[in-house]
Write an enzyme that holds these catalytic residues in place. Structure first.
Site, PDB file in Angstrom:
ATOM      1  N   ARG A   1       0.920  -1.244   0.030  1.00 40.44           N
ATOM      2  CA  ARG A   1       0.020  -0.194  -0.117  1.00 40.44           C
ATOM      3  C   ARG A   1       1.056   1.049  -0.036  1.00 40.44           C
ATOM      4  NH1 ARG A   1      -4.075   1.007   4.741  1.00 40.44           N
ATOM      5  NH2 ARG A   1      -2.208   0.065   5.861  1.00 40.44           N
TER       6      ARG A   1
ATOM      7  N   SER B   1       6.906  -5.369   7.518  1.00 40.76           N
ATOM      8  CA  SER B   1       6.232  -6.130   8.572  1.00 40.76           C
ATOM      9  C   SER B   1       7.139  -7.583   8.440  1.00 40.76           C
ATOM     10  CB  SER B   1       5.094  -6.300   8.529  1.00 40.76           C
ATOM     11  OG  SER B   1       4.405  -5.234   8.727  1.00 40.76           O
TER      12      SER B   1
ATOM     13  N   ASP C   1       4.349  -2.976  12.612  1.00 37.28           N
ATOM     14  CA  ASP C   1       3.374  -2.520  12.853  1.00 37.28           C
ATOM     15  C   ASP C   1       2.700  -2.240  14.379  1.00 37.28           C
ATOM     16  OD1 ASP C   1       3.938  -5.141  13.621  1.00 37.28           O
ATOM     17  OD2 ASP C   1       2.030  -6.193  12.504  1.00 37.28           O
TER      18      ASP C   1
HETATM   19 MG    MG Z   1      -1.812  -6.191  10.664  1.00 35.30          MG
END
Ligand code: MG
Ligand code: ADP
Length: 472
Positions: A95, A159, A213
C-alpha cells in the site's frame, strides 16, 4: 508430556474406569482439559516476573527470549503536522498512502492505493522486488498528481523481522510469509529501497523512517492520546512495543537525542510460559519448533490449529463425534480448523447452535448432537480464554515495568483482527487485569487502533523528520 499434565491424565484414566457411558467419560475429560489450560493467578504472577527478567536481559543486550529491539524514535507529541507518505509492505499487498497531520491530534488519509505483489516479484531477486515497489510509488505519484519538485518524507512499514540500526535503517533477519527474494537477507532494506528509487529516477522522496506494525499502532494511538504508551498487535501474530527511558536501554550505544525511545519487544517469542502436552505437539508440527512459544498460544495463526489438535485427540479417544467414522479424517489436515471457525463457534449464541451444526454439515457430518456442539464450543472458549489471559498478562507485565504501582492511567493501542472480532476476547483480557490488579485495572484503557501500518507509520515519519530538522 509435562509432569502435571501427566498427573491429570492419570487421574482422568482412574476416574474413567468406573464410568459406563461415553458421555460421562467425555465430561471428565473436559474437566481435565479445563484444568490443563487454566492459568492460575500464581502462574500469571510468575509469568510477569519471568517477563520482567527477560525484558531486563534483552534491554542490556544479553541473550533473552525477548529481543527488545530499539527503534530510535519516540512517541509523537500530537503536534506533528504536514503531509507524509507511508509505504506498507505486509504480506500479499503493498500500500502507498499520503497522510495529512493537522498538528492537533487529528490525521486524515488523503490518498491511498493498494497493489497486489505478484508471486514472481516476491520470489525472484531483491532487485526485481524493490524495482517493483519503486514502480508502484511512481504510479501513485502520477495517479495523485503529486508535486515531484517537493520532498516527501516517507516511512516504510516493513512487517518482517528486522534488526534496526537507526530510525531509518535495519537489516532483514529472515523472510517470512512466503517471500524469498534473493540478496535481501542480512541487508539494510532502506538502502535497497533507496537504490531502487534512484534506478527508477524518483527523486522527491526522503526515506525517513523504518517502522513495524506495533510501532505504527503505538504512534497512531499516541498521536490522539498522550496517555498511550503501549502498542499491541493481536492478529495473525502477536507483538508489542512500548516507551522506554533511554537510560534503561543498555544495548543502545549510538548517539540518541531524547529521553525516551520506543522498544519493540518481539514478545511472541517469550518462552517463560508453561506449555501443555498439546502446545508441544503444535510446536513440533510447526515450521519453527522451539521458538515463538507465546505467539503459538495467543495468536490467530495458531489458535485454530491448537483447537484442531485437541479436537482430533478427542475424536481419537472416542470422546467426541462418536459414531462418526469420518470425523477424524475431517481434521487430520493441518489448518482444517481455523481461528475464524472458533470465532464463529463462540459467536453462535443461538439456542440450537445452528452455525456449528452447519459447519459440520459442510464437512459431511450431518448429525452432531446438541450436547457435542456445546462441548466443541466450550473447547474453543477454554483455548481463547487462555489466549486472552496470557495477552493480558503480557500487557500487565510491560505496564508494571514502566509504572510498577500503576500510579498513572495507561492507554494501550491494540490492533489485529483477533482482538477486534473474536467474541469475548477483550472481556477476557479485562477479567485478567481485574484479577491481577484489582481496582487499579481501571487505569488501563484498551483501545482498538486501526491502521498503524499506514496512518501510524506516516506519524512515525513525521516524528523522525522533526528530529532531523528541529523547529528553532
Ligand atoms: Mg496487521
Ligand atoms: P495481520 O496480523 O496479518 O496484519 P489481521 O490483524 O487481520 O492481519 O489478523 C488476521 C488473523 O486474524 C487471521 O490469521 C485469523 O487468524 C484471525 N481472524 C480472522 N478473522 C477472524 C475473526 N472473524 N475472528 C477472530 N479472528 C479472526
Amino acid at each position: 508430556m509435562a509432569e502435571e499434565d501427566q498427573e491429570l491424565l492419570h487421574l482422568f484414566l482412574v476416574m474413567e474406569k468406573g464410568m459406563a457411558s461415553s458421555r460421562d467419560r467425555s465430561e471428565a475429560f473436559f474437566s481435565y482439559l479445563e484444568k490443563m489450560f487454566s492459568v492460575s493467578l500464581k502462574e500469571m504472577e510468575a509469568f510477569i516476573n519471568g517477563f520482567h527478567s527477560e525484558m531486563k536481559k534483552g534491554l542490556s543486550g544479553a541473550e533473552s527470549s525477548l529481543k527488545m529491539i530499539p527503534c530510535f524514535v519516540d512517541r509523537p507529541t500530537g503536534s506533528e503536522r504536514g503531509d507524509f507518505l507511508a509505504l506498507d509492505l505486509g504480506g500479499t499487498n503493498l500500500r502507498v498512502l499520503a497522510v495529512t497531520l493537522d498538528g492537533k491530534r487529528s490525521s486524515t488519509i488523503s490518498a491511498t492505493h493498494k497493489f497486489v505483489i505478484p508471486k514472481e516479484k516476491m520470489q525472484g531477486t531483491g532487485v526485481v522486488l524493490f524495482d517493483y515497489i519503486a514502480h508502484c510509488i511512481d504510479l501513485f505519484l502520477t495517479e495523485y498528481q503529486m508535486d515531484r519538485g517537493k520532498n516527501y518524507d516517507l516511512a516504510f512499514t516493513f512487517s518482517f523481522p528486522v534488526e534496526q540500526m537507526g530510525v531509518a535503517s535495519g537489516n532483514l533477519i529472515t523472510w517470512t510469509k512466503g517471500f524469498t527474494a534473493t540478496g535481501v537477507r542480512g541487508r539494510d532494506v532502506m538502502v535497497l529501497l533507496r537504490e531502487a528509487l534512484r534506478r527508477n529516477h524518483i527523486q522527491c522522496i526522503n526515506l525517513t523512517a523504518l517502522a513495524n506494525d506495533t510501532v505504527g499502532t503505538l504512534a497512531a494511538g499516541g498521536y490522539v492520546d498522550p496517555a498511550c504508551d503501549l502498542g499491541v498487535i493481536m492478529g495473525t501474530g502477536t507483538n508489542a512495543c512500548y516507551r522506554e527511558r533511554i537510560g534503561r536501554i543498555g544495548r543502545v550505544k549510538s548517539a540518541y537525542d531524547g529521553e525516551y525511545m520506543i522498544v519493540n519487544l518481539e514478545w511472541g517469542n517469550f518462552d517463560g510460559v508453561a506449555r501443555t502436552f498439546y502446545d508441544r505437539i503444535l510446536d513440533q508440527n510447526s515450521v519453527n519448533p522451539g521458538a515463538m512459544y507465546l505467539e503459538k498460544m495467543v495468536s490467530g495463526m495458531y489458535l485454530g490449529e491448537l483447537a484442531r489438535i485437541v479436537l482430533l485427540d478427542l475424536i481419537k479417544r472416542d470422546l467426541i463425534l462418536v459414531n462418526e467414522p469420518t470425523a477424524g479424517a475431517c481434521f487430520t489436515e493441518k489448518r482444517s480448523f481455523t481461528t475464524e471457525d472458533m470465532s464463529r463457534f463462540e459467536g453462535d449464541t443461538g439456542e440450537g447452535l445452528e452455525k456449528i451444526a452447519s459447519f459440520f454439515r459442510e464437512k459431511g457430518i450431518p448429525k452432531v448432537p446438541f450436547h457435542e456442539r456445546k462441548k466443541i464450543k466450550h473447547l474453543c472458549s477454554i483455548l481463547s480464554r487462555r489466549a486472552a489471559g496470557l495477552g493480558a498478562a503480557a500487557i500487565t507485565a510491560v505496564l508494571s515495568w514502566m509504572d510498577p504501582q500503576l500510579d498513572r492511567g495507561h492507554t494501550v493501542a491494540v490492533d489485529g483482527t483477533l482482538f477486534e472480532k473474536y467474541p469475548g476476547f477483550k472481556a477476557g483480557m479485562r477479567h485478567v487485569f481485574k484479577s491481577l490488579l484489582g481496582d487499579k485495572a481501571e487505569k488501563i484503557a484498551l483501545v482498538h487502533t486501526k491502521d498503524g501500518s499506514g496512518k501510524g507509520a506516516a506519524i512515525i515519519a513525521a516524528v523522525a523528520a522533526a528530529v532531523r530538522s528541529p523547529k528553532k
